[in-house]
Design an enzyme around this catalytic site. Sequence first.
Site, short mmCIF file in Angstrom:
data_model
loop_
_atom_site.label_atom_id
_atom_site.label_comp_id
_atom_site.label_asym_id
_atom_site.label_seq_id
_atom_site.Cartn_x
_atom_site.Cartn_y
_atom_site.Cartn_z
N HIS A 1 25.00 53.52 49.64
CA HIS A 1 25.57 54.40 48.73
C HIS A 1 26.37 55.45 49.26
O HIS A 1 26.25 55.90 50.45
CB HIS A 1 24.58 54.63 47.77
CG HIS A 1 24.03 53.52 47.19
ND1 HIS A 1 23.05 53.68 45.89
CD2 HIS A 1 24.28 52.07 47.28
CE1 HIS A 1 22.85 52.26 45.54
NE2 HIS A 1 23.53 51.67 46.21
N GLU B 1 25.84 58.90 48.92
CA GLU B 1 24.95 59.91 49.35
C GLU B 1 24.52 59.62 50.85
O GLU B 1 24.49 60.54 51.71
CB GLU B 1 23.82 60.02 48.52
CG GLU B 1 24.18 60.36 46.97
CD GLU B 1 24.31 59.02 46.25
OE1 GLU B 1 23.87 59.09 45.02
OE2 GLU B 1 24.82 58.09 46.68
N ASP C 1 51.65 26.93 34.21
CA ASP C 1 51.67 27.52 35.58
C ASP C 1 50.68 27.03 36.63
O ASP C 1 50.98 27.24 37.90
CB ASP C 1 51.33 29.17 35.34
CG ASP C 1 52.40 29.67 34.30
OD1 ASP C 1 53.38 29.31 34.17
OD2 ASP C 1 51.82 30.75 33.81
N ARG D 1 44.39 38.68 45.17
CA ARG D 1 44.90 38.50 46.71
C ARG D 1 45.46 40.13 46.94
O ARG D 1 45.89 40.82 46.15
CB ARG D 1 46.17 37.78 46.60
CG ARG D 1 46.16 36.32 46.56
CD ARG D 1 47.11 35.28 46.76
NE ARG D 1 48.09 35.57 45.49
CZ ARG D 1 48.18 35.16 44.13
NH1 ARG D 1 47.26 34.33 44.03
NH2 ARG D 1 49.29 35.31 43.58
#
Length: 380
Positions: free
Chosen positions: A50, A52, A204, A211
Amino acid sequence: MQNTKYMQMALKLAARGIGQVEPNPAVGCVIVKDEKIIGTGWHKKFGQPHAEINALENCKTLAVNPKGSTMYITLEPCCHQGKTPPCTDAIIAAGITKVVIATTDPSTQVNGKGIEQLQRAAVEVEIGICENQAKLLNAPFIKFAKTGKCWVILKWAQSIDGKLAYPDGNNQRWISTEKSRKDAHKLRRRAQAILVGINTVLADDPLLTARPCKGKKLTRIVLDRCLRVPLDCKLLDTADKADTLIFTSDKAAQTKPQITEQIIRKGAELLTCPDTTNNSNLHFLLDELSKRSITQLLVEGGATLIASFLKENLADEICVYIAPKILGAQAKADITYPMTELTETLDLHCANIRHLGSDVCINGLTKKAINEISIKRARA
């Protein structure tokens, strides 16, 4: 002023993780000692250290002891063992004397517990610096933590006159610029799932990938009430490589058993909506996705699907790419027509307007989203 300055730096660092850390929040951290920055870090990728921890490691790299310093964090530090150890333990062990936090973490595992642990260890804690900015940065995470519901982003590209596609016979495929399309893929990298309607698949034959991929795979969802999905479409042909979900009605699944069998054989999942559900199929779908811990859903459907989400008040964020073109009456998919079914005005809050080549991108949050993440309104 200094607190704001350092927190703004931490927020900029946090933003670098967007598209890589989800479903975790994007977090940034700045460590200051004697009015000098001695360490910086951000959460870079899901499953990795993380912010920190990275900032404390940066102190080691710079050969500076963080003991007695102040740490600025954009989100309350975790205090539980997850994919990584608790950040609060590392903060206390490092001898940090003060922690400035932009906003608390509302998730069940934290929700003030990280702050309490720091205070029990005699660490001074200040909360609320740049709070609204921090909440906006992690709005999907905050909504899911507070409500258990996924964040819904509606995205489309249109001409000035509200058309979504060129007329049949036109050899141009894209209304928007290349810059706009690259920007749209950033939205895909943020999300854990992407939804289109069956008409988009038929027109389509998309792959619905982000990407560049960067190792992250979206759950691809097709809203197909009558089960018309082509068995040789790209989505089903690649179902073994990325989670693919066909959302249909119970009736369609029961009346087309051979098609359902082939869809499943290809590696896709079939999710059916009971005909007796009290809510619409969109409510049912969002409930199912939330149960699967999908925190962000990107909707890239056509005009009817987008209008349905708006009509049922299910959208949290809207992103529209507007091209400086007028396509005229022969163009396909007029988004203005289904919008006429909306009975109330929809204002976008915290709106951001950008130029992407010749396109204009308008991005903003709905009032519902603002309420869900508890953004504080400025006093008049």
